[in-house]
Design a protein around this motif. Structure first.
Motif, mmCIF file in Angstrom:
data_model
loop_
_atom_site.group_PDB
_atom_site.id
_atom_site.type_symbol
_atom_site.label_atom_id
_atom_site.label_comp_id
_atom_site.label_asym_id
_atom_site.label_seq_id
_atom_site.Cartn_x
_atom_site.Cartn_y
_atom_site.Cartn_z
ATOM 1 N N GLU A 92 -29.921 -18.696 -1.487
ATOM 2 C CA GLU A 92 -30.802 -18.086 -2.580
ATOM 3 C C GLU A 92 -30.284 -16.784 -2.695
ATOM 4 O OE1 GLU A 92 -32.918 -19.964 -4.400
ATOM 5 O OE2 GLU A 92 -32.282 -21.815 -3.155
ATOM 6 N N MET A 93 -30.610 -16.033 -3.647
ATOM 7 C CA MET A 93 -30.330 -14.520 -3.877
ATOM 8 C C MET A 93 -31.588 -13.780 -3.341
ATOM 9 S SD MET A 93 -27.861 -14.085 -7.092
ATOM 10 C CE MET A 93 -28.983 -14.849 -8.497
ATOM 11 N N GLN A 94 -31.898 -14.074 -2.034
ATOM 12 C CA GLN A 94 -32.782 -13.270 -1.306
ATOM 13 C C GLN A 94 -31.978 -12.565 -0.085
ATOM 14 O OE1 GLN A 94 -36.830 -14.409 -0.439
ATOM 15 N NE2 GLN A 94 -36.762 -15.919 -2.304
ATOM 16 N N PHE A 95 -31.933 -11.536 0.465
ATOM 17 C CA PHE A 95 -31.328 -10.851 1.368
ATOM 18 C C PHE A 95 -32.038 -10.025 2.264
ATOM 19 C CE2 PHE A 95 -28.745 -11.129 -2.574
ATOM 20 C CZ PHE A 95 -27.801 -11.939 -2.191
ATOM 21 N N LEU A 96 -31.941 -10.274 3.584
ATOM 22 C CA LEU A 96 -32.670 -9.312 4.525
ATOM 23 C C LEU A 96 -31.546 -8.680 5.473
ATOM 24 C CD1 LEU A 96 -35.496 -8.495 6.070
ATOM 25 C CD2 LEU A 96 -34.844 -10.597 7.477
ATOM 26 N N PHE A 97 -31.720 -7.238 5.671
ATOM 27 C CA PHE A 97 -30.828 -6.382 6.381
ATOM 28 C C PHE A 97 -31.830 -5.792 7.700
ATOM 29 C CE2 PHE A 97 -29.235 -6.660 2.247
ATOM 30 C CZ PHE A 97 -27.869 -7.014 2.454
ATOM 31 N N VAL A 98 -31.302 -5.872 8.788
ATOM 32 C CA VAL A 98 -31.963 -5.369 9.958
ATOM 33 C C VAL A 98 -31.671 -4.131 10.218
ATOM 34 C CG1 VAL A 98 -32.744 -5.651 12.480
ATOM 35 C CG2 VAL A 98 -32.439 -7.954 10.844
ATOM 36 N N LEU A 99 -32.269 -3.071 10.143
ATOM 37 C CA LEU A 99 -31.931 -1.704 10.253
ATOM 38 C C LEU A 99 -32.331 -0.895 11.564
ATOM 39 C CD1 LEU A 99 -32.799 -0.658 6.607
ATOM 40 C CD2 LEU A 99 -30.780 -1.575 7.594
ATOM 41 N N SER A 100 -32.744 -1.601 12.695
ATOM 42 C CA SER A 100 -33.086 -1.138 13.710
ATOM 43 C C SER A 100 -32.081 -0.127 14.647
ATOM 44 C CB SER A 100 -33.083 -2.235 14.883
ATOM 45 O OG SER A 100 -32.150 -3.083 14.913
ATOM 46 N N SER A 101 -30.925 -0.272 14.295
ATOM 47 C CA SER A 101 -29.876 0.556 14.751
ATOM 48 C C SER A 101 -29.791 2.075 14.123
ATOM 49 C CB SER A 101 -28.431 0.292 14.827
ATOM 50 O OG SER A 101 -28.126 -0.229 13.516
ATOM 51 N N VAL A 102 -30.450 2.270 12.949
ATOM 52 C CA VAL A 102 -30.810 3.325 12.192
ATOM 53 C C VAL A 102 -31.473 4.202 13.271
ATOM 54 C CG1 VAL A 102 -31.214 4.912 10.229
ATOM 55 C CG2 VAL A 102 -30.309 2.561 10.217
ATOM 56 N N ALA A 103 -31.194 5.677 13.606
ATOM 57 C CA ALA A 103 -31.886 6.380 14.435
ATOM 58 C C ALA A 103 -32.962 7.099 13.699
ATOM 59 C CB ALA A 103 -30.985 7.466 15.069
ATOM 60 N N LYS A 104 -34.037 7.397 14.418
ATOM 61 C CA LYS A 104 -35.247 8.105 13.726
ATOM 62 C C LYS A 104 -34.983 9.566 12.969
ATOM 63 C CE LYS A 104 -38.156 4.986 14.529
ATOM 64 N NZ LYS A 104 -38.851 4.126 13.538
ATOM 65 N N ASN A 105 -33.732 10.195 13.455
ATOM 66 C CA ASN A 105 -33.366 11.532 13.281
ATOM 67 C C ASN A 105 -32.529 11.410 11.915
ATOM 68 O OD1 ASN A 105 -31.311 10.686 14.835
ATOM 69 N ND2 ASN A 105 -30.595 12.766 15.153
ATOM 70 N N GLU A 106 -31.832 10.270 11.572
ATOM 71 C CA GLU A 106 -31.035 10.151 10.434
ATOM 72 C C GLU A 106 -31.682 10.244 9.180
ATOM 73 O OE1 GLU A 106 -27.797 7.500 10.570
ATOM 74 O OE2 GLU A 106 -28.485 6.837 12.737
ATOM 75 N N LYS A 107 -31.002 11.096 8.347
ATOM 76 C CA LYS A 107 -31.898 11.442 7.005
ATOM 77 C C LYS A 107 -31.175 10.363 5.880
ATOM 78 C CE LYS A 107 -32.329 14.596 3.404
ATOM 79 N NZ LYS A 107 -32.103 16.156 2.956
ATOM 80 N N ILE A 108 -31.654 9.447 5.439
ATOM 81 C CA ILE A 108 -31.073 8.602 4.475
ATOM 82 C C ILE A 108 -30.772 9.116 3.069
ATOM 83 C CG2 ILE A 108 -31.180 6.422 3.168
ATOM 84 C CD1 ILE A 108 -31.710 6.027 6.199
ATOM 85 N N LEU A 109 -29.196 9.391 2.801
ATOM 86 C CA LEU A 109 -29.048 9.719 1.633
ATOM 87 C C LEU A 109 -28.965 9.164 0.538
ATOM 88 C CD1 LEU A 109 -26.401 12.405 3.257
ATOM 89 C CD2 LEU A 109 -28.721 12.707 2.927
ATOM 90 N N THR A 110 -27.926 7.752 0.577
ATOM 91 C CA THR A 110 -27.728 6.928 -0.344
ATOM 92 C C THR A 110 -27.718 5.630 0.420
ATOM 93 O OG1 THR A 110 -26.590 8.420 -1.500
ATOM 94 C CG2 THR A 110 -26.241 6.088 -1.983
ATOM 95 N N ALA A 111 -28.458 4.666 -0.290
ATOM 96 C CA ALA A 111 -28.286 3.268 0.260
ATOM 97 C C ALA A 111 -27.799 2.232 -0.897
ATOM 98 C CB ALA A 111 -29.518 2.553 0.684
ATOM 99 N N GLU A 112 -26.891 1.420 -0.818
ATOM 100 C CA GLU A 112 -26.095 0.595 -1.744
ATOM 101 C C GLU A 112 -26.194 -0.855 -1.331
ATOM 102 O OE1 GLU A 112 -22.901 3.920 -3.091
ATOM 103 O OE2 GLU A 112 -22.298 2.264 -1.736
ATOM 104 N N LEU A 113 -26.583 -1.640 -2.196
ATOM 105 C CA LEU A 113 -26.346 -3.151 -2.179
ATOM 106 C C LEU A 113 -24.917 -3.550 -2.589
ATOM 107 C CD1 LEU A 113 -27.218 -5.954 -1.209
ATOM 108 C CD2 LEU A 113 -28.360 -6.072 -3.455
ATOM 109 N N HIS A 114 -24.212 -3.997 -1.724
ATOM 110 C CA HIS A 114 -22.727 -4.630 -2.162
ATOM 111 C C HIS A 114 -22.739 -6.125 -2.445
ATOM 112 C CE1 HIS A 114 -20.334 -0.719 -1.266
ATOM 113 N NE2 HIS A 114 -21.457 -0.344 -1.386
ATOM 114 N N LEU A 115 -22.727 -6.650 -3.495
ATOM 115 C CA LEU A 115 -22.412 -7.967 -3.730
ATOM 116 C C LEU A 115 -21.185 -8.356 -4.406
ATOM 117 C CD1 LEU A 115 -26.059 -8.754 -4.990
ATOM 118 C CD2 LEU A 115 -25.593 -9.048 -2.892
ATOM 119 N N PHE A 116 -20.768 -9.563 -3.985
ATOM 120 C CA PHE A 116 -19.288 -9.994 -4.584
ATOM 121 C C PHE A 116 -19.473 -11.041 -5.712
ATOM 122 C CE2 PHE A 116 -15.460 -12.472 -4.673
ATOM 123 C CZ PHE A 116 -14.326 -11.351 -4.892
#
Length: 375
Positions: A92-116
């Motif tokens: 199905e076209m539902q997606f889940l990404f686990v982001l636990s490795s992103v540090a609390k001090n990291e500032k999110i600048l851009t996020a992209e979903l890449h689909l083939f």
């Protein structure tokens, strides 16, 4: 860098150290090197052979040369790029990404979903549309996806049915929500409709899923972040020129001879200030299992004397010139001659697997001596 640390430790140790002492000092040196890379412990290598996403490999090659040295500091947005593969493995076209490795001090600048985008299936019947409307939603409540309150639109556009390849959708607001509140991460929903939003059954456009498709085509989330560890010690302008120079020694330096004669060491001090190679080999220090690229790099180091009078080839600062004059004329006690130090530093990039086997591209400032001067 590593060899410098090990050399300093070696100079301070007894003539006949025990194996336990050597191991302890090596562990201490490696811990200090990990701190330079912003880590407490080295990530565990993947349990099985894993091919990094081609996008991340191509990005590394765009940003850095073969030794990992940054080609241009303005290419990369932020100093960290993280890639995550879909965890649902659903058709199905539902997606889940686990982001636990992103540090609390990291500032999110851009996020992209890449689909083939797969080649559309050939169907009989009326003439097909040449485009479909693809919409990406942030899932708010999984049991209310059929209502407007169950999802939030992030991106929508027309996608051609005439080709296959990667489609990239900006989903930065959703990822910022998830990193602020991990429990809010309910995943993403992708829908395919006609150009005017009309339903299509079955949809002629399909994307590769985490199940049944090649590893290189799996859905992927790419984050561009900044962890605030930007170097500020020396300005870096233009592109690095790290081609071998006449003053550079062979890339592989022999092991240091701690028993050199006093006259040999004195001769070293008489050599003019110049840049010398300093090889850092990640395989040699046991890091090749988690570092993808580079296998090592040349950090270079500065060595030599800054004799009076300082010529332009010594790249002296005005302060160093004055200090050299005061030292030569003995106008003040306790004033030494200027020191040979890096006057231009470049960053390097590491492409590696983190503890969750996600592939990360990270840029580290002030890691390579680009040139040396008397300061």
């Amino acid at each position: 860098m590593l060899r410098t640390v090990l050399l300093l430790l070696a100079l301070a140790k007894p003539a006949c150290p025990s194996p336990a002492s050597v191991a302890s000092r090596r562990a201490e040196a490696l811990k200090k090197l990990l701190e330079v890379f912003g880590m407490e412990d080295p990530p565990a290598p993947p349990a099985h052979f894993k091919q990094p996403p081609q996008y991340m490999v191509d990005l590394f090659n765009t940003v850095a040369n073969a030794d990992g040295v940054t080609k241009n500091p303005d290419i990369l947005e932020g100093n960290t790029v993280r890639s995550f593969l879909d965890k649902t493995h659903s058709k199905e076209m539902q997606f889940l990404f686990v982001l636990s490795s992103v540090a609390k001090n990291e500032k999110i600048l851009t996020a992209e979903l890449h689909l083939f985008r797969l080649w559309p299936k050939v169907t009989d019947g009326p003439k097909r549309h040449h485009f479909c409307q693809v919409s990406v939603y942030q899932v708010l409540e999984k049991d209310k996806l059929d209502t407007s309150g169950g999802k939030k639109l992030l991106a929508a556009r027309l996608v051609s049915l005439q080709t296959s390849g990667w489609e990239v959708f900006a989903i930065t607001p959703a990822v910022r929500d998830w990193t602020e509140d991990e429990s809010s991460n309910q995943g993403l929903l992708v829908t395919v409709q006609g150009p005017g939003g009309s339903p299509l059954d079955p949809p002629p456009l399909q994307f590769a899923s985490g199940r049944g498709h090649h590893e290189s085509k799996k859905p992927m989330l790419v984050l561009f972040t900044d962890d605030g560890r930007r170097g500020v010690s020396l300005p870096v302008a233009g592109f690095p020129d790290l081609k071998p120079q006449a003053s550079d020694l062979p890339a592989k330096m022999p092991a240091p001879n701690l028993g050199r004669s006093r006259s040999t060491r004195s001769l070293d001090r008489l050599q003019p200030c110049q840049r010398h190679p300093l090889s850092v080999d990640f395989e040699e220090i046991g890091w090749s299992g988690w570092i993808i690229s580079p296998r090592g790099y040349n950090a270079f180091h500065c060595k030599g004397s800054c004799p009076f009078p300082l010529g332009e080839n010594m790249r002296p600062t005005n302060h160093a010139t004055v200090q050299s004059i005061i030292n030569a004329l003995k106008l003040s006690e306790g004033v030494s001659s200027p020191c040979c130090v890096p006057d231009k530093l470049y960053s390097i990039n590491l492409l590696y697997f983190d503890d969750d086997e996600n592939v990360v591209l990270k840029q580290y400032d002030d890691m390579v001596a680009g040139s040396c001067g008397c300061h």
